[in-house]
Design a protein around this motif. Sequence first.
Motif, PDB file in Angstrom:
ATOM      1  N   ILE A 123     -43.817 -10.106 -22.258  1.00 10.56           N
ATOM      2  CA  ILE A 123     -43.404 -10.685 -20.979  1.00 10.56           C
ATOM      3  C   ILE A 123     -44.156 -10.027 -19.821  1.00 10.56           C
ATOM      4  N   ARG A 124     -44.398  -8.721 -19.913  1.00 15.74           N
ATOM      5  CA  ARG A 124     -45.148  -8.041 -18.854  1.00 15.74           C
ATOM      6  C   ARG A 124     -46.568  -8.595 -18.748  1.00 15.74           C
ATOM      7  N   GLU A 125     -47.199  -8.822 -19.873  1.00 23.31           N
ATOM      8  CA  GLU A 125     -48.554  -9.389 -19.861  1.00 23.31           C
ATOM      9  C   GLU A 125     -48.540 -10.814 -19.330  1.00 23.31           C
ATOM     10  N   ARG A 126     -47.526 -11.551 -19.715  1.00 23.92           N
ATOM     11  CA  ARG A 126     -47.416 -12.934 -19.237  1.00 23.92           C
ATOM     12  C   ARG A 126     -47.176 -12.971 -17.725  1.00 23.92           C
ATOM     13  N   LEU A 152     -50.382 -12.266 -15.954  1.00 22.50           N
ATOM     14  CA  LEU A 152     -51.236 -13.454 -15.954  1.00 22.50           C
ATOM     15  C   LEU A 152     -50.767 -14.478 -14.928  1.00 22.50           C
ATOM     16  N   MET A 153     -49.447 -14.618 -14.792  1.00 18.90           N
ATOM     17  CA  MET A 153     -48.903 -15.532 -13.784  1.00 18.90           C
ATOM     18  C   MET A 153     -49.303 -15.101 -12.379  1.00 18.90           C
ATOM     19  N   VAL A 162     -52.772 -16.064  -7.524  1.00 20.75           N
ATOM     20  CA  VAL A 162     -53.861 -15.680  -6.620  1.00 20.75           C
ATOM     21  C   VAL A 162     -54.973 -16.720  -6.658  1.00 20.75           C
ATOM     22  N   GLN A 163     -55.302 -17.206  -7.859  1.00 23.21           N
ATOM     23  CA  GLN A 163     -56.385 -18.174  -8.000  1.00 23.21           C
ATOM     24  C   GLN A 163     -56.035 -19.524  -7.365  1.00 23.21           C
ATOM     25  N   ASN A 173     -49.646 -26.353  -9.517  1.00 23.67           N
ATOM     26  CA  ASN A 173     -48.626 -25.929 -10.482  1.00 23.67           C
ATOM     27  C   ASN A 173     -49.243 -25.895 -11.886  1.00 23.67           C
ATOM     28  N   ILE A 174     -49.291 -24.711 -12.461  1.00 26.24           N
ATOM     29  CA  ILE A 174     -49.831 -24.517 -13.803  1.00 26.24           C
ATOM     30  C   ILE A 174     -48.709 -24.018 -14.696  1.00 26.24           C
ATOM     31  N   GLU A 175     -48.361 -24.813 -15.687  1.00 27.99           N
ATOM     32  CA  GLU A 175     -47.293 -24.437 -16.617  1.00 27.99           C
ATOM     33  C   GLU A 175     -47.796 -23.393 -17.607  1.00 27.99           C
ATOM     34  N   MET A 176     -46.928 -22.405 -17.851  1.00 25.31           N
ATOM     35  CA  MET A 176     -47.274 -21.366 -18.824  1.00 25.31           C
ATOM     36  C   MET A 176     -46.162 -21.242 -19.868  1.00 25.31           C
TER      37      MET A 176
END
Length: 323
Positions: free
Chosen positions: A245-248, A251-252, A257-258, A320-323
């Motif tokens: 979850i920390r890595e995810r 990434l979010m 930022v992008q 909006n980018i779903e992860m």
Amino acid sequence: MIYIIISLIIGVSASILVWAIFLLEKDLSPNVLRRLDRIKRKSNINELVDGKVTELDLSKQESDYKFPFMETILLDSDFAKSIKSLIQNSDVNMKIDVFILVSFACASICLIALFTPYKLMSWFAVLTLFIPTIYLKHLVGKRFLEFSKQFPDALNLMASSLRAGHPLFSAFEIVTSEMPKPISDVFQAVQRDISLGIDTKEAFYSMMKVMPNSLDLRFFITAVLIQKEVGGNLAELLNSLSATIRERFKLMGQLRVQTAQTRISGIVLGLVPILVLLAIFFLNPEYIKPLFETPDGKIAFGIAMALIVSGFFAMKQISNIEM
């Protein structure tokens, strides 16, 4: 006469907004509220009124409406249920009918234009009507972000508690008492359901009602239920899930930022034309009169509003980018 009507509309709208602000109560002491909640479940409380002992029935469920007639009209409607869900997820103490009144108060500010030569400006009431909804959705997003930050720490805390020999239910109690909101609210929900004798699987699924948009919470519930069926080292599983979850979450953050430029572009596309229109309206009303008084101007105004709204939502969907 027109100025009297405009003054009345402004006065009523301001009164409703001020009244609603005083109704927005925040939880000052979560520990006190939890103790009162436990007392409510155990028994009723006797109160001395005018020398007589009267029993206060604390088991009655508090109404979601400020006015009884509004409850009669909106009860069991899908519209009221969606509003109730939004209010609960935003953790705001507001009644359903109060939310509706505040929304109409925001819209009534723009409806003043109906009593002016620029009647088409009243169409902005469609946008201002959703200001309270947008604000509550902002609170929901902020609450979800806080939960995402706190969740890995809660998993590590539970893993440490399990390694110390405590059962899973005691680990939930530690998270509820030691960690702040909103993570404590989520685990308090399952803790309350299990203490009331509800099936463990159903109690875990009830956590999703408190934080319905969290994919991390779904991973946790699935992992715990699978471990409950097949066995295994739950503490190690929680630590691994925490690291994932920390890595995810990291990434979010990079994705936010992008996509920041795209999101800001959507806000600019939605607000700048409206702000320019209002500036011209107050600085040089004669210049903008054809937009509201001629047939071609009215058509152009309607098309422009439709394009602004569609452009805003298009940019929002792109960002909006779903992860």
